[in-house]
Design a protein around this motif. Structure first.
Motif, PDB file in Angstrom:
ATOM      1  N   SER A 631       0.719  -1.232   0.068  1.00  0.00           N
ATOM      2  CA  SER A 631      -0.049  -0.107   0.078  1.00  0.00           C
ATOM      3  C   SER A 631       0.954   1.177  -0.128  1.00  0.00           C
ATOM      4  O   SER A 631       2.047   1.317   0.597  1.00  0.00           O
ATOM      5  N   VAL A 632       0.467   2.017  -0.711  1.00  0.00           N
ATOM      6  CA  VAL A 632       1.462   3.463  -1.089  1.00  0.00           C
ATOM      7  C   VAL A 632       0.693   4.571  -0.975  1.00  0.00           C
ATOM      8  O   VAL A 632      -0.436   4.779  -1.500  1.00  0.00           O
ATOM      9  N   GLY A 633       1.099   5.660  -0.203  1.00  0.00           N
ATOM     10  CA  GLY A 633       0.604   7.044  -0.045  1.00  0.00           C
ATOM     11  C   GLY A 633       1.776   7.918  -0.754  1.00  0.00           C
ATOM     12  O   GLY A 633       2.642   7.883  -0.317  1.00  0.00           O
ATOM     13  N   ILE A 634       1.168   9.014  -1.319  1.00  0.00           N
ATOM     14  CA  ILE A 634       2.103   9.787  -1.877  1.00  0.00           C
ATOM     15  C   ILE A 634       1.667  11.330  -1.752  1.00  0.00           C
ATOM     16  O   ILE A 634       0.582  11.574  -1.517  1.00  0.00           O
ATOM     17  N   ALA A 635       2.607  12.022  -1.343  1.00  0.00           N
ATOM     18  CA  ALA A 635       2.357  13.638  -1.143  1.00  0.00           C
ATOM     19  C   ALA A 635       3.300  14.403  -2.070  1.00  0.00           C
ATOM     20  O   ALA A 635       4.525  13.930  -2.123  1.00  0.00           O
ATOM     21  N   ALA A 636       3.157  15.523  -2.454  1.00  0.00           N
ATOM     22  CA  ALA A 636       4.139  16.443  -2.919  1.00  0.00           C
ATOM     23  C   ALA A 636       4.580  17.327  -2.121  1.00  0.00           C
ATOM     24  O   ALA A 636       3.649  17.881  -1.375  1.00  0.00           O
ATOM     25  N   SER A 637       5.573  18.091  -2.063  1.00  0.00           N
ATOM     26  CA  SER A 637       6.296  19.061  -1.077  1.00  0.00           C
ATOM     27  C   SER A 637       5.614  20.102  -1.499  1.00  0.00           C
ATOM     28  O   SER A 637       5.171  20.494  -2.627  1.00  0.00           O
ATOM     29  N   VAL A 638       5.381  21.247  -0.576  1.00  0.00           N
ATOM     30  CA  VAL A 638       4.887  22.516  -0.733  1.00  0.00           C
ATOM     31  C   VAL A 638       5.807  23.360   0.324  1.00  0.00           C
ATOM     32  O   VAL A 638       6.190  23.225   1.166  1.00  0.00           O
ATOM     33  N   HIS A 639       6.040  24.435  -0.727  1.00  0.00           N
ATOM     34  CA  HIS A 639       6.835  25.610  -0.409  1.00  0.00           C
ATOM     35  C   HIS A 639       6.571  25.919   1.243  1.00  0.00           C
ATOM     36  O   HIS A 639       5.303  26.402   1.486  1.00  0.00           O
ATOM     37  N   GLY A 640       7.689  26.202   2.126  1.00  0.00           N
ATOM     38  CA  GLY A 640       7.516  26.428   3.491  1.00  0.00           C
ATOM     39  C   GLY A 640       7.122  25.324   4.463  1.00  0.00           C
ATOM     40  O   GLY A 640       7.054  25.493   5.596  1.00  0.00           O
ATOM     41  N   GLU A 641       6.809  24.048   3.942  1.00  0.00           N
ATOM     42  CA  GLU A 641       6.198  23.034   4.793  1.00  0.00           C
ATOM     43  C   GLU A 641       7.450  22.420   5.431  1.00  0.00           C
ATOM     44  O   GLU A 641       8.541  22.003   4.781  1.00  0.00           O
ATOM     45  N   ASN A 642       6.985  21.942   6.595  1.00  0.00           N
ATOM     46  CA  ASN A 642       8.384  21.179   7.572  1.00  0.00           C
ATOM     47  C   ASN A 642       7.997  19.799   7.123  1.00  0.00           C
ATOM     48  O   ASN A 642       7.111  19.338   6.692  1.00  0.00           O
ATOM     49  N   LEU A 643       9.324  19.109   7.431  1.00  0.00           N
ATOM     50  CA  LEU A 643       9.211  17.773   6.966  1.00  0.00           C
ATOM     51  C   LEU A 643       8.163  16.901   7.652  1.00  0.00           C
ATOM     52  O   LEU A 643       7.591  16.037   7.042  1.00  0.00           O
ATOM     53  N   GLU A 644       8.076  17.256   9.114  1.00  0.00           N
ATOM     54  CA  GLU A 644       6.993  16.424   9.724  1.00  0.00           C
ATOM     55  C   GLU A 644       5.521  16.507   9.075  1.00  0.00           C
ATOM     56  O   GLU A 644       4.941  15.389   8.833  1.00  0.00           O
ATOM     57  N   ALA A 645       5.250  17.748   8.569  1.00  0.00           N
ATOM     58  CA  ALA A 645       3.868  17.866   8.009  1.00  0.00           C
ATOM     59  C   ALA A 645       4.082  16.989   6.557  1.00  0.00           C
ATOM     60  O   ALA A 645       2.814  16.466   6.194  1.00  0.00           O
ATOM     61  N   PHE A 646       4.999  17.366   6.013  1.00  0.00           N
ATOM     62  CA  PHE A 646       5.147  16.570   4.720  1.00  0.00           C
ATOM     63  C   PHE A 646       4.912  15.040   4.709  1.00  0.00           C
ATOM     64  O   PHE A 646       4.172  14.411   4.087  1.00  0.00           O
ATOM     65  N   MET A 647       5.490  14.419   5.905  1.00  0.00           N
ATOM     66  CA  MET A 647       5.495  12.963   5.958  1.00  0.00           C
ATOM     67  C   MET A 647       3.986  12.718   6.448  1.00  0.00           C
ATOM     68  O   MET A 647       3.307  11.816   6.017  1.00  0.00           O
ATOM     69  N   ALA A 648       3.397  13.539   7.273  1.00  0.00           N
ATOM     70  CA  ALA A 648       2.073  13.238   7.837  1.00  0.00           C
ATOM     71  C   ALA A 648       0.976  13.086   6.514  1.00  0.00           C
ATOM     72  O   ALA A 648       0.045  12.268   6.612  1.00  0.00           O
ATOM     73  N   ARG A 649       1.141  13.986   5.704  1.00  0.00           N
ATOM     74  CA  ARG A 649       0.309  13.882   4.416  1.00  0.00           C
ATOM     75  C   ARG A 649       0.457  12.603   3.701  1.00  0.00           C
ATOM     76  O   ARG A 649      -0.709  12.037   3.230  1.00  0.00           O
ATOM     77  N   ALA A 650       1.534  12.205   3.419  1.00  0.00           N
ATOM     78  CA  ALA A 650       2.191  10.975   2.817  1.00  0.00           C
ATOM     79  C   ALA A 650       1.347   9.922   3.341  1.00  0.00           C
ATOM     80  O   ALA A 650       0.877   8.879   2.851  1.00  0.00           O
ATOM     81  N   ASP A 651       1.583  10.051   5.045  1.00  0.00           N
ATOM     82  CA  ASP A 651       0.876   8.717   5.848  1.00  0.00           C
ATOM     83  C   ASP A 651      -0.571   8.840   5.665  1.00  0.00           C
ATOM     84  O   ASP A 651      -1.084   7.610   5.557  1.00  0.00           O
ATOM     85  N   ALA A 652      -1.247  10.021   5.386  1.00  0.00           N
ATOM     86  CA  ALA A 652      -2.702  10.056   5.428  1.00  0.00           C
ATOM     87  C   ALA A 652      -3.175   9.314   4.206  1.00  0.00           C
ATOM     88  O   ALA A 652      -4.259   8.644   4.108  1.00  0.00           O
ATOM     89  N   ALA A 653      -2.346   9.621   3.154  1.00  0.00           N
ATOM     90  CA  ALA A 653      -2.651   8.745   1.973  1.00  0.00           C
ATOM     91  C   ALA A 653      -2.423   7.492   1.999  1.00  0.00           C
ATOM     92  O   ALA A 653      -3.201   6.532   1.295  1.00  0.00           O
ATOM     93  N   LEU A 654      -1.463   7.131   2.495  1.00  0.00           N
ATOM     94  CA  LEU A 654      -1.217   5.499   2.667  1.00  0.00           C
ATOM     95  C   LEU A 654      -2.428   4.916   3.514  1.00  0.00           C
ATOM     96  O   LEU A 654      -2.856   3.913   3.270  1.00  0.00           O
ATOM     97  N   TYR A 655      -3.027   5.649   4.385  1.00  0.00           N
ATOM     98  CA  TYR A 655      -4.044   5.197   5.142  1.00  0.00           C
ATOM     99  C   TYR A 655      -5.205   5.084   4.306  1.00  0.00           C
ATOM    100  O   TYR A 655      -6.252   4.336   4.600  1.00  0.00           O
ATOM    101  N   GLU A 656      -5.285   5.942   3.406  1.00  0.00           N
ATOM    102  CA  GLU A 656      -6.559   5.741   2.423  1.00  0.00           C
ATOM    103  C   GLU A 656      -6.309   4.593   1.693  1.00  0.00           C
ATOM    104  O   GLU A 656      -7.361   3.977   1.261  1.00  0.00           O
ATOM    105  N   ALA A 657      -4.995   4.310   1.184  1.00  0.00           N
ATOM    106  CA  ALA A 657      -4.914   3.183   0.169  1.00  0.00           C
ATOM    107  C   ALA A 657      -4.922   1.919   1.112  1.00  0.00           C
ATOM    108  O   ALA A 657      -5.808   0.671   0.530  1.00  0.00           O
TER     109      ALA A 657
END
Length: 680
Positions: A631-657
């Motif tokens: 199962s794979v979740g993907i997120a794209a980086s956003v200018h000004g976003e910190n790493l923890e928030a970036f990873m949290a969005r990819a993790d949320a997509a993983l839970y959707e999968a």
């Protein structure tokens, strides 16, 4: 204390058998009641290293080497077994064993205190916010060093968890195991010092912690009964030595050395240099709560009254000298190191060795760190590396003393012992770099002396430890080393050392199983790349990947097959990305892939390619029709976003999968505005 071989009238004196079961050997000494050595014996044994960071011992080697050394010492002393009044035991601490309650058969190898296999589990506990509670209850920080996660890991193997819940399994540190064997299963006990090193023992209430037993899923039935350090802890069966002998004293090896150095008053401090180095300062009835990441532990307990101590632990001391001899081939014997250091006047030419073979202990507590040699030039030779390794042990001691001082436990003088302190050059350098007087006892093997002293008090030969130590003349050092170095020299030495340590801590950390970056290594590299992407305004894509139903693979086909699946995924993932992309294992069956300059559509194609390819992989031990899915979740980086928030969005997509039935890819399209913040 007088020397080995001095005779006494056997009919007028009772003797003591002191056992020191250590990390690389088992030692036994027969003492008379005044601490004179009648005879000694030692039996070495080998350790087992199944994987990087794993350290094991054959329990039968522990038992047989202990039994052989004790029998040999008694025979060499000429003392009848019936004249041995008591046995005292000191043992390597934290090393974890489990065995069958009915037969005594051990379930696999012992997991040694140096073992780092549970580093990921410790990271998870830290992430769950458990460290403050663990420190409050046990005095110990989260680290694979302690028995808690080792026992949890062992009970997760095969059918041991069910058998433990059914009361069929027993757990013990080495002291418990030896007492069980010596008493033929009549006693399942430990002492308060060893219990305090399991990370399952409430050192304030002096009982096993129900909260931690629940957290680590340890049934109370597997645990030994906790006893004082002196008193009758069992009776060794006559089969072993020719007469039944009571076991009257037990302590973990470092606490035994504290006792063997007569550190009975608050502030008195000893440092033992064996396989590792362990500095312990007596704090009396006061339980010091360290702010400098030292450990609070039980120094000893008599009549139910605990004496506390603070401790700093260095994982690699004498074992670093052994590495110079056995692996690097730079010396033939450990004794050569003194002549080597003198030959070059202690000048390493700027070379520093950080001997983090199994991580760094206090005050860093970094199990993922690995060894480093820095400052090499064309003038560097074997002598410089050997001397730098000797110095590294003294430098680490200086760091521990600085931490103790920060905790309000200033050390005015240092009592040293262990094999390394036979080296006069090392002792003098230790005095110079710490700016302390260093006292070396007549018998540097104070661990076994401490075991003998406990047995003497437990057998009723003396009223207390203080009177026993006075009779054994433990307050008379063989030699004292006074510091001669200037403040400027000390500052330069320690400045170079601390720079070398920082380099070791910044080396990318690798997962020992797959060879990929681990969580710490990934967080460091991903943070750097996210900053670069912000400056260049270029897209990063993060794939957060979970191997579906991985627990079923481990439980149904065994951990070896599970490891093969992890290896297979690492290979497929690396083949499916570019050389400059980042692939990491961040815990268990969770992986991440960071793709440079990749928009979401490109990242989705990469994820689908890896998912499809992995489905086709055949893994030895799995049925041909068993497909391992992702199962794979993907997120794209956003200018000004910190790493923890970036990873949290990819993790949320993983839970959707996963919610969609697993074996699929999901993309997180938009960032959650409340997660956007300043860069790391």
């Amino acid at each position: 204390m007088s020397n080995e071989g001095e005779s006494t009238d056997e009919s007028a004196v009772s003797y003591l058998l002191a056992i020191d079961q250590g990390t690389s050997s088992s030692r036994a000494i027969v003492f008379d009641a005044e601490g004179r050595v009648a005879a000694s014996a030692q039996r070495p044994f080998d350790q087992v290293f199944p994987q990087d960071g794993w350290v094991e011992q054959d329990p039968e080697a522990l038992w047989q080497s202990t039994l052989a050394a004790a029998r040999e010492a008694i025979a060499a002393s000429g003392v009848a077994a019936s004249s041995v009044a008591a046995i005292g035991i000191a043992n390597q601490r934290e090393t974890t064993l489990v065995w069958d309650a009915a037969t005594g058969e051990v379930a696999g190898n012992a997991i040694v205190w140096q073992d780092r296999r549970t580093a990921e589990r410790c990271e998870r506990a830290r992430g769950e916010g458990m460290e403050p509670e663990l420190v409050d209850i046990t005095g110990l920080l989260i680290d694979p060093y302690f028995s808690s996660t080792k026992l949890e890991w062992l009970l997760a193997q095969d059918d041991l968890a069910r058998r433990a819940r059914a009361g069929e399994i027993r757990f013990g540190t080495v002291d418990s195991f030896l007492i069980w064997r010596l008493t033929k299963g009549a006693r399942h006990v430990t002492d308060a010092t060893n219990a305090s090193r399991t990370q399952l023992f409430d050192i304030g209430r002096q009982v096993w912690s129900e909260r931690l037993l629940d957290y680590f899923d340890v049934p109370v039935s597997v645990l030994p009964e906790v006893q004082d350090c002196v008193g009758e802890l069992g009776i060794a069966d006559a089969q072993w030595f020719g007469a039944a002998i009571p076991i009257c004293g037990v302590a973990g090896d470092q606490q035994a050395a504290l006792i063997g150095q007569a550190c009975f008053a608050p502030g008195l401090t000893k440092s033992t240099y064996g396989t590792g180095c362990f500095l312990i300062a007596n704090t009396g009835r006061e339980r010091v709560r360290s702010r400098a990441r030292l450990l609070t532990t039980v120094g000893y307990r008599i009549a139910g009254d605990p004496c506390y101590a603070v401790e700093g632990s260095i994982f690699n001391a004498g074992v670093a000298i052994k590495w110079l001899r056995d692996k690097a081939g730079l010396i033939e014997t450990a004794a050569e190191t003194e002549a080597v250091a003198r030959r070059i006047g202690g000048d390493t030419g700027g070379v520093y060795v950080v001997p983090a073979f199994t991580g760094l202990g206090a005050p860093h507590w970094r199990p993922d760190a690995r060894g480093l040699v820095t400052g090499l030039t064309l003038d560097t030779g074997a002598d410089e590396i050997v001397t730098a390794t000797l110095k590294s042990v003294a430098f680490q001691t200086a760091d521990l003393l600085a931490a103790a001082d920060a905790d309000g436990v200033p050390v005015k003088a240092l009592r040293v012992d262990g094999g390394m302190v036979a080296n006069d050059w090392f002792c003098q350098f230790l005095a110079d770099v710490t700016d302390l007087e260093v006292a070396r006892p007549d018998n540097a093997e104070t661990t076994v002396v401490g075991a003998g002293l406990l047995a003497a008090v437990g057998a009723g030969m003396y009223a207390d430890l203080e009177s026993a130590a006075a009779s054994w003349q433990l307050d008379r050092p063989d030699r004292t080393f006074t510091p001669h170095a200037t403040r400027a020299a000390r500052s330069a030495w320690l400045g170079g050392w601390h720079a070398a340590v920082q380099r070791a801590l910044s080396v990318p950390a690798l997962d020992p199983l797959t060879g990929l970056l681990d969580r710490r290594g990934f967080m460091s590299e991903a943070g750097r790349r996210l900053q670069l992407a912000d400056r260049r305004d270029g897209p990063l894509a993060l794939l957060y990947i979970d191997l579906d139903r991985f627990k079923q693979i481990n439980d149904g086909f065994g951990h070896a097959v599970g490891d093969a699946v992890l290896h297979a995924f690492a290979r497929v993932a690396l083949e499916g990305v570019r050389d400059d992309d980042v692939v990491a294992r961040i815990g268990g069956e969770e992986f991440v892939i960071l793709l440079d300059a990749t928009p979401l559509e490109g990242a989705k194609r990469v994820a689908e390619r890896i998912r499809t390819e992995f489905r086709r992989v055949a893994v030895d031990g799995l049925p041909d029709d068993f497909a391992v899915t992702l199962s794979v979740g993907i997120a794209a980086s956003v200018h000004g976003e910190n790493l923890e928030a970036f990873m949290a969005r990819a993790d949320a997509a993983l839970y959707e999968a996963k919610a969609a039935g697993r074996d699929c890819v999901r993309v997180h399209q938009e960032p959650a505005s409340h997660n956007i913040g300043p860069g790391p």
